[in-house]
Design a protein around this motif. Sequence first.
Motif, mmCIF file in Angstrom:
data_model
loop_
_atom_site.group_PDB
_atom_site.id
_atom_site.type_symbol
_atom_site.label_atom_id
_atom_site.label_comp_id
_atom_site.label_asym_id
_atom_site.label_seq_id
_atom_site.Cartn_x
_atom_site.Cartn_y
_atom_site.Cartn_z
ATOM 1 N N ILE A 116 0.834 -1.213 0.000
ATOM 2 C CA ILE A 116 0.000 0.000 0.000
ATOM 3 C C ILE A 116 0.862 1.254 0.000
ATOM 4 C CG2 ILE A 116 -1.652 1.343 1.369
ATOM 5 C CD1 ILE A 116 -2.767 -1.359 2.375
ATOM 6 N N LEU A 308 -4.458 -1.790 6.503
ATOM 7 C CA LEU A 308 -5.120 -0.531 6.139
ATOM 8 C C LEU A 308 -5.021 0.479 7.275
ATOM 9 C CD1 LEU A 308 -8.336 -1.854 4.342
ATOM 10 C CD2 LEU A 308 -6.438 -0.594 3.281
ATOM 11 N N PHE A 362 -4.775 2.390 -1.839
ATOM 12 C CA PHE A 362 -5.106 1.397 -0.816
ATOM 13 C C PHE A 362 -5.622 0.110 -1.461
ATOM 14 C CE2 PHE A 362 -5.319 5.269 1.781
ATOM 15 C CZ PHE A 362 -4.655 4.865 2.926
#
Length: 595
Positions: A116, A308, A362
Amino acid sequence: MPSLCLWNFVRAVRGSMVKHIVNTVQLTGRRAIHLPARVCLAYEEAISALNDLQSNAAVLEKARREKSINAHKNILATAKWLEKLSISVSDLDELNIIHVSGTKGKGSTCAFTESILRRHGLKTGFFSSPHLIAVCERIRINGEPLSKEMFASYFWDVYTKLQKKDSKEEEMPTYFKFLTVMAFYVFLHEKVDVAVIEVGVGGLYDCTNVIRKPVVVGVTSLGFDHIGVLGDSIEKIAFQKAGIFKPNIPAFTVPQMEGALPVLHQRALEVGCSLHVVPPMETYEWSTHSLKLGIPGAVQSVNASLALQLTKMWLNQRNKYGTEQLLVPDGTIKTPPLLTDMENYHPLTPPLAIPFKLIPPFSNGLQQCVWPGRFQVLREGSITYYLDGAHTGESMEACIRWFREECTNEEKQTKGSVFRVLLFNCTGERKAETLLAPLTAKCFDLAVFCPNKVFITKDCASDQSNFTVDPQKEMHQCEVNMKVWCHMLSSIREEKIAANPSTSEYHSSSIHANIDMDCIIFPCILDALCWLSQGRETNFQSELGDFKHTVLPPKLMKASQLQVLVTGSLHLVGGVLAVIDPELSCQTKCVVNGV
């Protein structure tokens, strides 16, 4: 001992004295890598010197006994070695570190995290363990393992500087500690924007915990592993894993098994840091109808959510993401807290972190992440390899669920019979009963047991040589694993007979005879794969020769498709990959294409 295991004695007589000093990339003969001789030599010499730093079994046992007395010295020693490289502990702050501990999913979480951040345009460093094929995999820049040339260059730079010591100083750092120090050295010299650091064992006394000021930390799913070092209860293990918490540094964790979360929460309050539990993946908002993770397996969703939250917080803390508002589950909008002020942070239980809308960096980072050896499927003609390094009871449960689903899908497209094989090994303090029990739920035609080594003889210049275990003990562990498996099968079949004595396909007098034909032990991975192949894979080269000395299962010879589940140890998975895919081609392809 099962009749097929007579192979052990035949193999010992016929080939135990032959040395296998073969470069890993030459195993199959179809994907050979041609490197300049000077690069190969420098790299092989580096690996040989690195392997000399492996602790032998006696040293490891002594360390386990003295862990409560000398464990704290681990971090102090790491700081000393860094100083010899002219690196102070405060210099590590420049790396803007994300530090991750846990029992299961550490590597996957770190891989998602790095993927990411790389797609946000950042130069990333990533330190993980263990490696599958080459030690270079442990230290990565922008998702790509160090080249052999770069690894050798940095290795000798670090090694030479650490060798300069006074007579009063201790010997060279051990294998993992050396690589940890080397990783910090590489990341500082390569001037990475962020370093994702995976804890080795535990957390509190792990040498990576020399880090004083990470930007954010995470704890993955906890379970029972390394209990001789970390403790024999989930509470003790959680205490060790929470050792990476730092004052005023935000921390995130996943939903935990009973007993673990209260300890993590209490440690966070004592240390003075915020702790949030990550939300389910389905609560995030993404533009596409579905988000398929790059690392397969249902269990990866919790690792992806943790990644995340770690990356979002890192971007917030480093002012790389502004003050973008986040979507709260009730549909309202809220600005994300920075969580550095602990005065008003005293929840009774860790609060749930806030899910948010996934913009392309993301979602792309999750979808395009590659992490071999975890829920991986490789098809080679009529052989399909299912590889997963599950090494705890919980992770094995997830592995067998994944394997069952994958097999079902493949069998629908297969014409003819299928022969299903379990290739298994577990080592260390892990109990074979715990790992093998979930596997009895899936019907295997054959169980194969072998040590985590590609060849009979260990080469000092091989990335995969483990000199910490005595070869006799390696084989003894395989025998133990096989006996546990046979006992479990015997119990299951006896229960079936007792439940349906008239309809059972087994008779009590033949129970053990049937089980005898279900198992076999091989002294190394290459021999096991060559034997299983039965000519399907013509590029395998082994001393195995003919197979007249073994009793071959008729179903194996007649099968149209061979399905092989490789599990129990990530080192075993790595050894198999070294034979069937020595270049980790799936990973190389993704890196080259910038995926």
